[in-house]
Write a protein that holds these residues in place. Structure first.
Motif, PDB file in Angstrom:
ATOM      1  N   THR A   1       1.147  -1.237  -0.031  1.00 58.46           N
ATOM      2  CA  THR A   1      -0.079   0.109  -0.449  1.00 58.46           C
ATOM      3  C   THR A   1       0.465   0.975  -0.243  1.00 58.46           C
ATOM      4  O   THR A   1       0.891   2.294  -0.982  1.00 58.46           O
ATOM      5  N   ILE A   2       1.701   1.761   0.686  1.00 62.54           N
ATOM      6  CA  ILE A   2       2.348   2.128   0.978  1.00 62.54           C
ATOM      7  C   ILE A   2       3.748   2.334  -0.540  1.00 62.54           C
ATOM      8  O   ILE A   2       4.026   3.458  -0.509  1.00 62.54           O
ATOM      9  N   GLY A   3       4.548   2.167  -0.866  1.00 62.79           N
ATOM     10  CA  GLY A   3       4.963   1.731  -2.156  1.00 62.79           C
ATOM     11  C   GLY A   3       4.175   2.104  -3.315  1.00 62.79           C
ATOM     12  O   GLY A   3       4.888   2.652  -4.165  1.00 62.79           O
ATOM     13  N   GLY A   4       3.118   1.364  -3.088  1.00 59.92           N
ATOM     14  CA  GLY A   4       2.445   2.021  -4.573  1.00 59.92           C
ATOM     15  C   GLY A   4       1.834   2.913  -4.234  1.00 59.92           C
ATOM     16  O   GLY A   4       1.833   4.150  -5.762  1.00 59.92           O
ATOM     17  N   ILE A   5       1.487   3.950  -3.347  1.00 53.88           N
ATOM     18  CA  ILE A   5       1.412   5.604  -3.193  1.00 53.88           C
ATOM     19  C   ILE A   5       2.476   6.354  -3.767  1.00 53.88           C
ATOM     20  O   ILE A   5       2.316   7.618  -4.487  1.00 53.88           O
TER      21      ILE A   5
END
Length: 434
Positions: free
Chosen positions: A307-311
């Motif tokens: 989630t964090i990486g995608g954003i």
């Protein structure tokens, strides 16, 4: 489960027919008499501990004081080399761990970084530190259980162990260090309790299975590109990215886990920037993750990173994620919970043991012991004396009659488990093949 009262259960089927080996009414009466005669002593101990609280991993004086107290009762003590936390054994003559059981009772001993606001004669004398979670009460009740069972030492069918554990209020917690120190070696069952100021005096709360949630921490550091507030197109705004991360994290449990199994992600800090007209270089978030499901807990590491990486990838930022594993969820042993409920009903009456309908989402590292050996914790009603008298409040206090209630339940439950575990060990040896 219908109603609020917790239904009692009979002993395990292998022990049926062995009720003659249960604690006799005379032994139980002696426990009651001993605690009644030592009421003032237990209250004095609790007040001394409340006056002298110590923070996690710094409980040196607390440890030394409790070691001296239990040694006066004839317990053999084993202190961690670090000087915080210990366990103590009351061992009957001719004890053999292969033939006789050991039952442990655990107390935590650390305090919280809270300035006490109570106007009482025994208020904390350590500025900024307070027993606001009732660990002073836990120590007094566990000591009281040992005090009463000491009177029966020669009649115990096994060994009683008291565990006074440091650093419950920290992550990952002191229970793992106590396990590494040998605190539950050769232990067959373990008991614990926790103050509950929302529950009236003379009542306890019991629940088999999920009792508390796991507790893990995370820290997120997002790096963008700072610049002038008038020219965001020249920047990679880490605050904007962090807000997208924050919104996504709050939605993770609902969109990834069965909604019937509780899971909570909470953000506790959001730090970025020093001036209103400057886009900063970095932003940082931190928070906690709680769930009663071990499977959900294991999945969250990957979910957070994706989630964090995608954003961050979508907005041209980079990130670092630090996960700090805390205590797992407590899953109370069903039979030990039923023993606690039966004992509480005997002491407090038919409504003395109330079923807790839902697990708490708070964390408690008593779970570390329950992962390894059968164990159960119950909630001790301590009586809400004021609207702000909740756990971790600077106004937290208790009705001190709860100390004898807790000590009596712990002592009787430990005695019954010692008798039943002794029968089990005897039966196991009898059925071993020749």
């Amino acid at each position: 489960m219908n109603g609020r009262s917790f239904p009692s259960r009979g002993p395990p089927s292998r022990c049926s027919g062995d009720s003659m080996h249960a604690p006799s009414p005379d032994l139980l009466a002696r426990l009651t008499d001993t605690l009644r005669d030592n009421t003032d002593r237990l209250i004095e101990l609790r007040r001394y501990l409340h006056t002298h609280p110590e923070l996690s991993q710094h409980e040196f004086e607390t440890t030394a004081h409790m070691v001296a107290r239990v040694e006066e009762l004839g317990f053999e003590t084993f202190v961690r080399p670090e000087g915080t936390g210990f366990y103590a054994d009351l061992t009957p003559a001719n004890f053999d761990p292969t033939l006789h059981p050991t039952v442990a009772i655990r107390s935590d001993i650390d305090a919280l970084p809270i300035e006490e606001l109570n106007d009482i004669p025994y208020t904390s004398q350590n500025p900024g530190v307070m027993h606001a979670c009732g660990h002073d009460v836990h120590m007094a009740t566990v000591f009281g259980s040992g005090l009463s069972l000491r009177e029966l030492k020669d009649q115990l069918p096994g060994r009683l162990r008291l565990i006074f554990q440091h650093a419950e209020e920290t992550v990952p917690g002191g229970a793992t260090e106590m396990v590494d120190f040998g605190a539950i070696d050769h232990v067959d069952a373990i008991l614990g309790l926790h103050c509950d100021p929302e529950r009236p005096i003379g009542e306890i709360g019991v629940r088999p299975g999920p009792f508390t949630a796991s507790f893990d921490l995370f820290e997120i550091h997002i790096e963008g590109k700072g610049g002038h507030g008038a020219r965001p197109h020249q920047c990679t705004d880490p605050i904007f990215v962090a807000t997208q991360v924050a919104n996504a994290l709050y939605q993770l449990p609902a969109h990834n886990f069965d909604a019937r199994i509780p899971a909570v992600i909470t953000l506790g800090t959001f730090q970025a920037g020093i001036a209103a007209n400057v886009i900063p270089e970095t932003a940082s978030l931190s928070g906690s993750i709680r769930t009663i499901s071990p499977e959900h807990r294991d999945q969250l590491d990957d979910l957070l990173r994706r989630t964090i990486g995608g954003i961050c990838l979508a907005h041209g930022a980079s990130y670092e994620l630090k996960l700090i594993r805390g205590a797992p969820a407590i899953h109370n042993d069903a039979y030990i919970t039923s023993v606690i409920a039966d004992v509480a009903t005997d002491i407090l009456g038919d409504n003395g043991a109330q079923h807790i309908p839902l697990p708490s989402m708070g964390g408690e590292d008593f779970s570390v012991y329950c992962e390894r050996i059968p164990g159960a914790m119950f909630r001790l009603g301590t009586g809400a004396q004021a609207p702000r008298n909740f756990l971790h409040s600077p106004h937290f206090n208790i009705d001190e009659r709860a100390i004898n209630v807790g000590a009596s339940i712990l002592a009787r439950a430990a005695l019954r488990l010692l008798h039943e575990k002794a029968i089990e060990k005897k039966t196991d040896r009898m059925v071993q093949p020749l």
